[in-house]
Design a protein around this motif. Sequence first.
Motif, PDB file in Angstrom:
ATOM      1  N   SER B  41       0.849  -1.195   0.000  1.00 49.76           N
ATOM      2  CA  SER B  41       0.000   0.000   0.000  1.00 49.76           C
ATOM      3  C   SER B  41       0.878   1.237   0.000  1.00 49.76           C
ATOM      4  CB  SER B  41      -0.817   0.085   1.301  1.00 49.76           C
ATOM      5  OG  SER B  41      -1.750  -0.921   1.404  1.00 49.76           O
ATOM      6  N   PRO B  42       0.301   2.401  -0.316  1.00 52.76           N
ATOM      7  CA  PRO B  42       1.049   3.638  -0.095  1.00 52.76           C
ATOM      8  C   PRO B  42       1.397   3.762   1.390  1.00 52.76           C
ATOM      9  CG  PRO B  42      -0.934   4.068  -1.405  1.00 52.76           C
ATOM     10  CD  PRO B  42      -1.039   2.654  -0.898  1.00 52.76           C
ATOM     11  N   GLY B  93       0.348   7.855 -14.544  1.00 49.12           N
ATOM     12  CA  GLY B  93      -1.002   7.613 -14.041  1.00 49.12           C
ATOM     13  C   GLY B  93      -1.354   6.142 -13.943  1.00 49.12           C
ATOM     14  N   CYS B  95      -1.465   2.334 -12.758  1.00 44.44           N
ATOM     15  CA  CYS B  95      -1.542   1.871 -11.381  1.00 44.44           C
ATOM     16  C   CYS B  95      -0.728   0.616 -11.126  1.00 44.44           C
ATOM     17  CB  CYS B  95      -3.005   1.597 -11.051  1.00 44.44           C
ATOM     18  SG  CYS B  95      -3.813   0.607 -12.328  1.00 44.44           S
ATOM     19  N   VAL B 122       4.300   0.512  -7.850  1.00 42.30           N
ATOM     20  CA  VAL B 122       3.387   1.581  -7.444  1.00 42.30           C
ATOM     21  C   VAL B 122       2.672   1.162  -6.153  1.00 42.30           C
ATOM     22  CG1 VAL B 122       1.379   2.941  -8.141  1.00 42.30           C
ATOM     23  CG2 VAL B 122       3.007   2.170  -9.871  1.00 42.30           C
ATOM     24  N   GLY B 123       2.495   2.072  -5.218  1.00 47.00           N
ATOM     25  CA  GLY B 123       1.828   1.767  -3.952  1.00 47.00           C
ATOM     26  C   GLY B 123       0.364   1.443  -4.173  1.00 47.00           C
ATOM     27  N   ASN B 124       0.026   0.143  -4.115  1.00 48.85           N
ATOM     28  CA  ASN B 124      -1.315  -0.282  -4.506  1.00 48.85           C
ATOM     29  C   ASN B 124      -1.415  -1.780  -4.214  1.00 48.85           C
ATOM     30  OD1 ASN B 124      -3.623  -1.053  -6.007  1.00 48.85           O
ATOM     31  ND2 ASN B 124      -3.141   0.298  -7.717  1.00 48.85           N
ATOM     32  N   LEU B 125      -2.438  -2.201  -3.482  1.00 50.09           N
ATOM     33  CA  LEU B 125      -2.584  -3.631  -3.165  1.00 50.09           C
ATOM     34  C   LEU B 125      -3.450  -4.382  -4.178  1.00 50.09           C
ATOM     35  CD1 LEU B 125      -3.009  -4.035   0.716  1.00 50.09           C
ATOM     36  CD2 LEU B 125      -0.949  -4.206  -0.675  1.00 50.09           C
ATOM     37  N   VAL B 126      -3.987  -3.657  -5.159  1.00 51.54           N
ATOM     38  CA  VAL B 126      -4.919  -4.298  -6.075  1.00 51.54           C
ATOM     39  C   VAL B 126      -4.248  -4.639  -7.414  1.00 51.54           C
ATOM     40  CG1 VAL B 126      -7.210  -4.189  -7.113  1.00 51.54           C
ATOM     41  CG2 VAL B 126      -6.772  -2.945  -4.997  1.00 51.54           C
ATOM     42  N   CYS B 127      -4.022  -3.633  -8.231  1.00 52.64           N
ATOM     43  CA  CYS B 127      -3.623  -3.862  -9.621  1.00 52.64           C
ATOM     44  C   CYS B 127      -2.262  -4.539  -9.781  1.00 52.64           C
ATOM     45  CB  CYS B 127      -3.672  -2.559 -10.395  1.00 52.64           C
ATOM     46  SG  CYS B 127      -5.082  -1.531  -9.931  1.00 52.64           S
ATOM     47  N   GLU B 130      -2.078  -8.261 -10.212  1.00 53.68           N
ATOM     48  CA  GLU B 130      -2.646  -8.922 -11.395  1.00 53.68           C
ATOM     49  C   GLU B 130      -1.668  -9.048 -12.552  1.00 53.68           C
ATOM     50  OE1 GLU B 130      -6.319  -6.930 -12.332  1.00 53.68           O
ATOM     51  OE2 GLU B 130      -6.865  -6.908 -10.217  1.00 53.68           O
ATOM     52  N   TYR B 154      -7.607  -8.089   0.364  1.00 51.69           N
ATOM     53  CA  TYR B 154      -6.793  -8.028  -0.864  1.00 51.69           C
ATOM     54  C   TYR B 154      -6.127  -9.383  -1.076  1.00 51.69           C
ATOM     55  CZ  TYR B 154      -7.802  -3.210   0.089  1.00 51.69           C
ATOM     56  OH  TYR B 154      -8.477  -2.049   0.348  1.00 51.69           O
ATOM     57  N   PRO B 155      -6.950 -10.446  -1.206  1.00 53.45           N
ATOM     58  CA  PRO B 155      -6.409 -11.809  -1.173  1.00 53.45           C
ATOM     59  C   PRO B 155      -5.411 -12.112  -2.290  1.00 53.45           C
ATOM     60  CG  PRO B 155      -8.739 -11.813  -1.796  1.00 53.45           C
ATOM     61  CD  PRO B 155      -8.429 -10.440  -1.320  1.00 53.45           C
TER      62      PRO B 155
END
Lengths: 223, 223
Positions: B41-42, B93, B95, B122-127, B130, B154-155
């Motif tokens: 995460s950020p 921009g 992600c 990038v600080g992000n637990l989603v994209c 993938e 955020y499995p």
Amino acid sequence: MEGFRVLEIKKSVFESNDREADKLRQELKENKTFLLNLMSSPGSGKTTTLKATIAALKDEFKIGVMEADIDSDVDAATIEKTGAKVIQLHTGGMCHLDAGMTRQGLQGLDTEDVELAILENVGNLVCPAEFDTGAVKNAMILSVPEGDDKPLKYPLMFSICDVLLINKIDVLPYFDFSIENCEKYVKRLNPNIKIIPICARTGEGIDIWADWLRTETRKWIEE
Amino acid sequence: MEGFRVLEIKKSVFESNDREADKLRQELKENKTFLLNLMSSPGSGKTTTLKATIAALKDEFKIGVMEADIDSDVDAATIEKTGAKVIQLHTGGMCHLDAGMTRQGLQGLDTEDVELAILENVGNLVCPAEFDTGAVKNAMILSVPEGDDKPLKYPLMFSICDVLLINKIDVLPYFDFSIENCEKYVKRLNPNIKIIPICARTGEGIDIWADWLRTETRKWIEE
């Protein structure tokens, strides 16, 4: 068994999200429903802030909450205990909500009798900033442990919000976070943003935040 | 003037990211470069952890760092002070980074003489979860203030990582975070993941993390 519904939302099919968002806002206006889009990183305290917000405003407004999450139901289960109407939205791996997805959520929630609807967006500082959900106002939470440099790194998110809640101010002594620096970085991107330091856990600052939300909601549903 | 380069990376044009990622890993193997993809995460402490990691391993490996960020250069400026080779990647921009974007970064960094390359995603637990970047191993940081329930929410991110660093354990007394619960949730998703509690700021646990990274890097570049 839990009393809230879980809705698997589908990818939107609309060509112009901005047009869909404007249309949704118009419908919300006609229905006298204010919609707040609440965004933050994972773990900034969105759900705890929501609980405190509901406690502060539940006697004044009929409140409905949409909990967007990739997979789990933990947030809806938490919010249900507040007595507010709640629905869990599963985004199926998607990292943001657009206006079409938000509309599916509002229909699932049934906003006929909801005056203040709150969308807890997916925990993410990047993608949700790029999609207008159709909300009347955008709010974000930055928590003290994340650091005061986040506006430099995720500028779009800080640019599109009407309010910034700086959460977890009770742990300021343990982190290298300057509220002054943070405000300086944010105001450079967004001079009109309202910044409110809070501690959702202890309730500090929630009265100021609730005042802002009360004023905006009344303005929208009464004018 | 800062000594590091800033590279504006372009969207990838490859049809199959998985194929591109496998190809990139093969090239890294031939070039004897180990690539670690570091995600969180950020504000979880990626850059501080990197600084401590470089300090622990800089006498053993030639280290190169790619700092991916949407816009700012603050992380590359911080890493540059460690003496490691560093390049700032601007994602414009976007992600996440995929394999094609990572390849652009590696070319910009020039990995000819780099044995241990680290991508700060990038600080992000989603994209980022993938997209296979082509890295040899994936590591993620979850910091104590974010809460022990993040694996539930955020499995995918917790499923694809080889190592989980639980950072900021110095503030455990001030937060409602159970390492035991966190481990239980994570192991359910990913039984083989290595979990290492650390405090990047004080250096606690960094020796265990450096041991793991040293072993994996040696295995990749020497076998």
